[in-house]
Write a protein that holds these residues in place. Sequence first.
Motif, short mmCIF file in Angstrom:
data_model
loop_
_atom_site.label_atom_id
_atom_site.label_comp_id
_atom_site.label_asym_id
_atom_site.label_seq_id
_atom_site.Cartn_x
_atom_site.Cartn_y
_atom_site.Cartn_z
N PRO A 10 1.05 -0.99 -0.38
CA PRO A 10 0.37 -0.37 0.00
C PRO A 10 0.55 1.19 -0.01
N ARG A 11 0.19 2.03 -0.66
CA ARG A 11 1.04 3.74 -0.71
C ARG A 11 -0.11 4.73 -0.92
N GLY A 12 0.37 5.75 -0.27
CA GLY A 12 -0.36 6.79 -0.14
C GLY A 12 -1.18 7.32 0.78
N ASN A 13 -1.94 8.19 0.99
CA ASN A 13 -3.23 7.79 2.07
C ASN A 13 -4.02 6.61 2.08
N SER A 14 -4.36 6.54 3.25
CA SER A 14 -4.63 5.83 3.72
C SER A 14 -6.71 6.12 2.96
N MET A 15 -7.65 5.49 2.61
CA MET A 15 -8.78 6.04 2.36
C MET A 15 -9.59 5.40 2.62
N ARG A 16 -10.59 6.24 2.85
CA ARG A 16 -11.84 5.76 3.75
C ARG A 16 -12.96 5.61 3.06
N ILE A 17 -14.29 4.79 3.16
CA ILE A 17 -15.27 4.63 2.67
C ILE A 17 -16.48 4.27 3.61
N THR A 18 -16.67 5.49 2.90
CA THR A 18 -18.69 5.68 3.64
C THR A 18 -19.78 5.17 3.15
N VAL A 19 -20.77 4.69 3.54
CA VAL A 19 -21.76 3.96 3.21
C VAL A 19 -23.18 4.02 3.28
N PHE A 20 -24.14 5.31 2.76
CA PHE A 20 -24.99 5.46 3.27
C PHE A 20 -26.38 4.23 2.96
N VAL A 21 -27.11 3.43 3.69
CA VAL A 21 -27.97 2.35 3.77
C VAL A 21 -28.90 2.68 3.89
N ASP A 22 -30.31 2.31 3.54
CA ASP A 22 -32.21 2.34 3.49
C ASP A 22 -32.29 1.83 2.48
N SER A 23 -33.76 1.25 3.23
CA SER A 23 -34.55 -0.02 2.76
C SER A 23 -36.27 1.64 2.77
N ASP A 24 -37.03 1.03 1.58
CA ASP A 24 -38.59 0.98 1.41
C ASP A 24 -39.12 -0.03 1.26
N HIS A 25 -39.94 -0.39 2.66
CA HIS A 25 -40.95 -0.76 3.08
C HIS A 25 -41.65 -1.88 1.26
N ALA A 26 -41.72 -2.87 1.03
CA ALA A 26 -42.92 -3.09 0.66
C ALA A 26 -42.76 -1.96 -0.57
N HIS A 27 -42.14 -1.00 -1.21
CA HIS A 27 -42.25 0.10 -2.25
C HIS A 27 -43.07 -0.74 -3.34
#
Length: 168
Positions: A10-27
């Motif tokens: 690994p080289r360079g700056n560390s990267m952070r992964i961010t994930v937003f999650v949602d669900s719409d029930h019985a859409h």
Amino acid sequence: EQKSERDPIPRGNSMRITVFVDSDHAHDQKTCRSITGLLGFIGCTPIMARAKRQTSVETSTYGAEFSAARSAVEYITGMRLLLRSLGVPVNGPSVLLGDNRGVVLSATQFTSVLTKKHHAISYHKVRECIAAGIVDFRWIDGDNNLADLMTKPVTKATQATLLKRFMH
């Protein structure tokens, strides 16, 4: 977390992964299938936005949200593998933000017990990734969840607010 010996140094700056999650029930009104919405960032850059109908019919919002969280965890795991194989350092857990407090508490408090057996696969997959330090699952207020843009019809004011946050 499994790491390959073939990955480059690994080289360079560390990267952070961010994930937003949602669900719409019985859409879907015909099939009653829920919809999963994911919005993924590497650092501050949006790299993925996805809305997809779930393959199973869930009988509750809890089940639909856990199914969406499992999809998000699988995405995060794959993205971490891809970044490492490209030589990008990924240090610490990736952040997963969801607006269903019950799902976040069930997944993060290891004293909680699974009471709904049909949610077992999603439940154990999410908890396994949290325990391994791959994912840090946090609750976010529904008004700030960017994944709502992919799952629900929102008012113009809410859409403008979320898009403003998305673009920053």
